[in-house]
Motif scaffolding. Structure first.
Motif, PDB file in Angstrom:
ATOM      1  N   MET A 160       0.832  -1.176   0.000  1.00  0.00           N
ATOM      2  CA  MET A 160       0.000   0.000   0.000  1.00  0.00           C
ATOM      3  C   MET A 160       0.882   1.247   0.000  1.00  0.00           C
ATOM      4  O   MET A 160       0.663   2.151  -0.799  1.00  0.00           O
ATOM      5  CB  MET A 160      -0.882   0.027   1.248  1.00  0.00           C
ATOM      6  N   HIS A 161       1.846   1.241   0.884  1.00  0.00           N
ATOM      7  CA  HIS A 161       2.675   2.428   1.042  1.00  0.00           C
ATOM      8  C   HIS A 161       3.540   2.646  -0.195  1.00  0.00           C
ATOM      9  O   HIS A 161       3.611   3.760  -0.707  1.00  0.00           O
ATOM     10  CB  HIS A 161       3.535   2.292   2.292  1.00  0.00           C
ATOM     11  N   SER A 163      -4.758   3.531  -1.576  1.00  0.00           N
ATOM     12  CA  SER A 163      -5.587   3.514  -0.377  1.00  0.00           C
ATOM     13  C   SER A 163      -5.879   2.067   0.011  1.00  0.00           C
ATOM     14  O   SER A 163      -5.795   1.148  -0.817  1.00  0.00           O
ATOM     15  CB  SER A 163      -6.909   4.251  -0.626  1.00  0.00           C
ATOM     16  N   LYS A 164      -6.240   1.879   1.265  1.00  0.00           N
ATOM     17  CA  LYS A 164      -6.579   0.549   1.751  1.00  0.00           C
ATOM     18  C   LYS A 164      -7.760  -0.017   0.967  1.00  0.00           C
ATOM     19  O   LYS A 164      -7.789  -1.185   0.600  1.00  0.00           O
ATOM     20  CB  LYS A 164      -6.909   0.607   3.242  1.00  0.00           C
ATOM     21  N   LYS A 165      -8.743   0.830   0.705  1.00  0.00           N
ATOM     22  CA  LYS A 165      -9.928   0.404  -0.032  1.00  0.00           C
ATOM     23  C   LYS A 165      -9.551  -0.119  -1.415  1.00  0.00           C
ATOM     24  O   LYS A 165     -10.046  -1.167  -1.849  1.00  0.00           O
ATOM     25  CB  LYS A 165     -10.898   1.585  -0.164  1.00  0.00           C
ATOM     26  N   ARG A 166      -8.660   0.584  -2.108  1.00  0.00           N
ATOM     27  CA  ARG A 166      -8.266   0.156  -3.453  1.00  0.00           C
ATOM     28  C   ARG A 166      -7.515  -1.166  -3.409  1.00  0.00           C
ATOM     29  O   ARG A 166      -7.732  -2.045  -4.247  1.00  0.00           O
ATOM     30  CB  ARG A 166      -7.425   1.232  -4.112  1.00  0.00           C
ATOM     31  N   ARG A 214       1.487   3.697  -3.072  1.00  0.00           N
ATOM     32  CA  ARG A 214       0.699   4.896  -2.752  1.00  0.00           C
ATOM     33  C   ARG A 214      -0.782   4.684  -3.072  1.00  0.00           C
ATOM     34  O   ARG A 214      -1.415   5.479  -3.751  1.00  0.00           O
ATOM     35  CB  ARG A 214       1.223   6.113  -3.509  1.00  0.00           C
TER      36      ARG A 214
END
Length: 69
Positions: A1-2, A7-10, A5
């Motif tokens: 995720m990081h 989002s958690k949702k994506r 870049r």
């Protein structure tokens, strides 16, 4: 995720889409172990379900009475 870049949702949506997409050859397969069992004579599955329902009802009533105080 990081690193990407995102989002958690994506990330969750992409993972779900990848897992649910039809694949020509599955990369991972899980078969749970099969356990053949039989209840001992005199034990009734319906009785276990009734007991679970009664315990759940008691817990709900207890929570309701606590919050009413």
């Amino acid at each position: 995720m990081h690193r990407r870049r995102l989002s958690k949702k994506r990330v969750v949506n992409e993972a779900l889409r990848a897992a649910l997409a039809p694949q020509a050859s599955p990369t991972m397969s899980y078969e749970p172990p099969v356990h053949h069992t039989a209840l001992a004579p005199g034990l009734d599955l319906a009785g276990f379900n009734r007991l679970a329902d009664e315990l759940e009802d008691q817990a709900i009533i207890e929570i309701a009475t606590r919050s009413a105080r």
